[in-house]
Design a protein around this motif. Structure first.
Motif, PDB file in Angstrom:
ATOM      1  N   ILE A 112      -6.318  -0.068 -12.307  1.00 34.54           N
ATOM      2  CA  ILE A 112      -6.619   0.286 -10.913  1.00 34.54           C
ATOM      3  C   ILE A 112      -5.417   0.054  -9.998  1.00 34.54           C
ATOM      4  CG2 ILE A 112      -9.077  -0.227 -11.160  1.00 34.54           C
ATOM      5  CD1 ILE A 112      -8.517  -2.771  -9.410  1.00 34.54           C
ATOM      6  N   THR A 113      -4.245  -0.178 -10.545  1.00 34.15           N
ATOM      7  CA  THR A 113      -3.123  -0.606  -9.715  1.00 34.15           C
ATOM      8  C   THR A 113      -2.131   0.503  -9.353  1.00 34.15           C
ATOM      9  OG1 THR A 113      -1.891  -1.323 -11.664  1.00 34.15           O
ATOM     10  CG2 THR A 113      -3.226  -2.987 -10.523  1.00 34.15           C
ATOM     11  N   ALA A 114      -2.311   1.713  -9.834  1.00 34.38           N
ATOM     12  CA  ALA A 114      -1.371   2.794  -9.507  1.00 34.38           C
ATOM     13  C   ALA A 114      -1.520   3.217  -8.052  1.00 34.38           C
ATOM     14  CB  ALA A 114      -1.611   3.989 -10.423  1.00 34.38           C
ATOM     15  N   LYS A 115      -0.404   3.370  -7.374  1.00 28.18           N
ATOM     16  CA  LYS A 115      -0.410   3.829  -5.985  1.00 28.18           C
ATOM     17  C   LYS A 115      -0.828   5.302  -5.913  1.00 28.18           C
ATOM     18  CE  LYS A 115       3.638   4.439  -3.660  1.00 28.18           C
ATOM     19  NZ  LYS A 115       4.826   4.038  -2.881  1.00 28.18           N
ATOM     20  N   TYR A 116      -0.410   6.069  -6.931  1.00 28.64           N
ATOM     21  CA  TYR A 116      -0.835   7.455  -7.037  1.00 28.64           C
ATOM     22  C   TYR A 116      -0.744   7.886  -8.497  1.00 28.64           C
ATOM     23  CZ  TYR A 116       3.995   9.126  -7.501  1.00 28.64           C
ATOM     24  OH  TYR A 116       5.271   9.368  -7.940  1.00 28.64           O
TER      25      TYR A 116
END
Length: 179
Positions: free
Chosen positions: A86-90
């Protein structure tokens, strides 16, 4: 491929449960989760039905079918609880059609995401549903399934090919958009 898109749950377990039931009823293949999963955020009061532990359990049941990006209320400690990233910025997802989906929460400038003509930008953050052409790409904000704003109902979106339906948690079609 049929995509089920939602955002801004903010730890409201009852609404997440309804949303995941709608996912099953829609018979979609993949959940695209646009951030703000657990924490209610510093600008919101604690919402009715706030139960982050129950939410984590529900999300993790669908871990093989979720593609998620990080919202402004998501924290590193949230990732410790989740069994999917869940940590991707995009994120940029190619489709079998002639466009890509660019997923983000919506609190970063769009220029950061390498949007190309014909892409579909998916973002949450504002809790306000939108589906429109924006320059040479298309933009969808599915609203919020838990804390909608500007008089909107609780909504999610279903994408199939180049057809988008924004629906209420009761499954009623609220808005249709073809791009």
């Amino acid at each position: 491929m049929k995509y089920f898109v939602f955002s801004d749950v903010h730890g409201v377990a009852d609404d997440l449960e309804k949303t995941l039931k709608r996912f099953e009823q829609e018979q979609a293949d993949v959940i695209l989760l646009l951030g703000d999963l657990i924490y209610h955020g510093p600008r919101n009061g604690v919402p009715d039905g706030y139960d982050p532990i129950r939410c984590v359990e529900m999300y993790n049941r669908y871990k093989e079918r979720i593609v998620a990006v990080r919202g402004n209320c998501d924290a590193d400690v949230d990732q410790m609880m989740m069994e999917f990233a869940i940590t991707a910025k995009y994120m940029i997802l190619p489709t079998e059609h002639s466009y890509r989906m660019v997923l983000t929460h919506g609190h970063h400038p769009e220029e950061e995401f390498y949007i190309q003509p014909g892409d579909l930008l998916l973002s949450g953050h504002t809790h306000v549903l939108k589906a429109e052409k924006k320059g040479d790409y298309f933009w969808l904000n599915p609203g919020s399934v838990a804390l909608p704003k500007e008089g909107n109902p609780k909504t999610y979106a279903v994408i199939e090919g180049r057809h988008i339906e924004i629906k209420t948690l009761d499954g009623e079609v609220f808005k249709v958009f073809d791009f």
